[in-house]
Design a protein around this motif. Structure first.
Motif, PDB file in Angstrom:
ATOM      1  N   ASP A 134     -27.298  22.123  20.857  1.00  0.00           N
ATOM      2  CA  ASP A 134     -27.515  21.056  20.115  1.00  0.00           C
ATOM      3  C   ASP A 134     -29.040  20.708  20.304  1.00  0.00           C
ATOM      4  OD1 ASP A 134     -24.874  21.009  19.499  1.00  0.00           O
ATOM      5  OD2 ASP A 134     -24.302  19.167  20.577  1.00  0.00           O
ATOM      6  N   THR A 140     -38.174  15.697  12.542  1.00  0.00           N
ATOM      7  CA  THR A 140     -37.339  16.687  11.665  1.00  0.00           C
ATOM      8  C   THR A 140     -38.001  17.715  10.943  1.00  0.00           C
ATOM      9  OG1 THR A 140     -36.060  14.739  11.199  1.00  0.00           O
ATOM     10  CG2 THR A 140     -35.593  16.826   9.969  1.00  0.00           C
ATOM     11  N   ARG A 145     -37.754  21.223  13.392  1.00  0.00           N
ATOM     12  CA  ARG A 145     -37.319  22.427  12.749  1.00  0.00           C
ATOM     13  C   ARG A 145     -37.817  23.778  13.469  1.00  0.00           C
ATOM     14  NH1 ARG A 145     -41.317  25.170  10.249  1.00  0.00           N
ATOM     15  NH2 ARG A 145     -40.788  26.536   8.566  1.00  0.00           N
ATOM     16  N   ARG A 159     -26.520  23.871  16.614  1.00  0.00           N
ATOM     17  CA  ARG A 159     -26.150  22.647  15.839  1.00  0.00           C
ATOM     18  C   ARG A 159     -27.351  21.470  15.766  1.00  0.00           C
ATOM     19  NH1 ARG A 159     -20.545  20.086  17.833  1.00  0.00           N
ATOM     20  NH2 ARG A 159     -21.758  19.933  19.789  1.00  0.00           N
ATOM     21  N   VAL A 160     -27.825  20.945  14.760  1.00  0.00           N
ATOM     22  CA  VAL A 160     -28.660  19.815  14.727  1.00  0.00           C
ATOM     23  C   VAL A 160     -27.765  18.528  14.302  1.00  0.00           C
ATOM     24  CG1 VAL A 160     -30.675  18.962  13.214  1.00  0.00           C
ATOM     25  CG2 VAL A 160     -30.217  21.529  13.638  1.00  0.00           C
ATOM     26  N   THR A 162     -27.703  15.234  13.072  1.00  0.00           N
ATOM     27  CA  THR A 162     -28.552  14.897  12.283  1.00  0.00           C
ATOM     28  C   THR A 162     -28.436  13.221  12.210  1.00  0.00           C
ATOM     29  OG1 THR A 162     -26.583  14.638  10.311  1.00  0.00           O
ATOM     30  CG2 THR A 162     -27.986  16.542  10.293  1.00  0.00           C
ATOM     31  N   HIS A 174     -35.616  16.735   4.500  1.00  0.00           N
ATOM     32  CA  HIS A 174     -34.349  17.284   3.867  1.00  0.00           C
ATOM     33  C   HIS A 174     -34.825  19.006   3.489  1.00  0.00           C
ATOM     34  CE1 HIS A 174     -32.103  13.720   2.904  1.00  0.00           C
ATOM     35  NE2 HIS A 174     -33.244  13.103   2.413  1.00  0.00           N
ATOM     36  N   LEU A 177     -34.091  20.527   6.846  1.00  0.00           N
ATOM     37  CA  LEU A 177     -32.672  20.677   6.987  1.00  0.00           C
ATOM     38  C   LEU A 177     -31.901  21.862   6.123  1.00  0.00           C
ATOM     39  CD1 LEU A 177     -31.650  17.001   7.764  1.00  0.00           C
ATOM     40  CD2 LEU A 177     -31.915  18.729   9.414  1.00  0.00           C
ATOM     41  N   ALA A 181     -29.929  25.115   7.816  1.00  0.00           N
ATOM     42  CA  ALA A 181     -28.726  25.467   7.283  1.00  0.00           C
ATOM     43  C   ALA A 181     -28.735  26.867   6.762  1.00  0.00           C
ATOM     44  CB  ALA A 181     -28.168  24.397   6.429  1.00  0.00           C
ATOM     45  N   GLU A 186     -25.734  24.918  12.205  1.00  0.00           N
ATOM     46  CA  GLU A 186     -24.740  24.058  11.739  1.00  0.00           C
ATOM     47  C   GLU A 186     -25.472  22.233  11.659  1.00  0.00           C
ATOM     48  OE1 GLU A 186     -20.529  21.863  13.380  1.00  0.00           O
ATOM     49  OE2 GLU A 186     -21.357  23.517  14.258  1.00  0.00           O
ATOM     50  N   LEU A 187     -25.142  21.579  10.545  1.00  0.00           N
ATOM     51  CA  LEU A 187     -25.502  20.287  10.570  1.00  0.00           C
ATOM     52  C   LEU A 187     -24.605  19.383  10.935  1.00  0.00           C
ATOM     53  CD1 LEU A 187     -28.109  20.665   7.344  1.00  0.00           C
ATOM     54  CD2 LEU A 187     -28.547  20.973   9.781  1.00  0.00           C
TER      55      LEU A 187
END
Length: 197
Positions: A134, A140, A145, A159-160, A162, A174, A177, A181, A186-187
């Protein structure tokens, strides 16, 4: 399955009032601590990275008196200064492995750094049998990233969380992200952590 929490650069210089502070940084620090308080058994390992730049030089062009805010930046996270320390709202005593990155050269991904014994995160994860990661932290659109992409490349399921990240700008955050993905991350919200194990 063994899961790690990777905390990226939750430092004073990247939170409100710091030399490169982002909006929401202090809330991210507090939120990560809350996550660790409420779900202490959700992680087999907690790793945190910090930018850790040399004072007195440009760190390979990374730090500049006239930054372009793309490849060069104002002085930040200089070793031995308060700006390089973890934000006080982050429970640093809950961190198992501390990684420093930069140290004379540009570095965005936590995977570019090393702990106090010279081990990189990929080695630490392998030694602990980590399969799932995680990712939380700042920023971000830059170091979160880069770190998440490297975790994917390293073979972990990523898994990020958010609600526990903060970015420099909305558009680039954005885009980051979306890129993560597309790369397989996984977000999710930190509320999903309860079902992690």
């Amino acid at each position: 399955m063994s899961r790690a929490l990777l905390i990226v650069d939750v430092q004073n210089d990247f939170t409100e009032g710091g030399s490169l502070g982002v909006t929401g940084g202090a809330a991210v620090a507090a939120g990560i601590t809350r996550l660790l308080d409420e779900h202490a058994d959700a992680y087999d390992l907690v790793v945190a990275s910090r930018d850790w730049h040399d004072g007195g030089n440009d760190n390979g062009g990374h730090i500049s008196a006239h930054p372009d805010f793309v490849d060069s930046w104002p002085p930040h996270c200089i070793s031995g200064t308060p700006g390089a320390e973890y934000h006080p709202a982050l429970a640093s005593d809950r961190i198992d492995v501390h990684v420093k990155k930069g140290q004379g050269r540009p570095a965005y991904s936590a995977f570019e750094g090393a702990d106090d014994f010279g081990k990189r995160i990929s080695e630490v994860f392998q030694a602990h049998g980590i399969t799932d990661v995680d990712v939380v932290g700042i920023a971000t659109d830059y170091c979160v990233r880069a770190s998440a992409l490297d975790a994917i490349a390293d073979g972990e399921r990523v898994r990020v969380l958010t609600d526990l990240i903060a970015g420099v700008a909305d558009a680039s955050s954005h885009a980051a992200l979306d890129e993560l993905a597309a790369a397989g991350a996984e977000l999710a919200s930190s509320a999903s952590v309860t079902a992690a194990r």
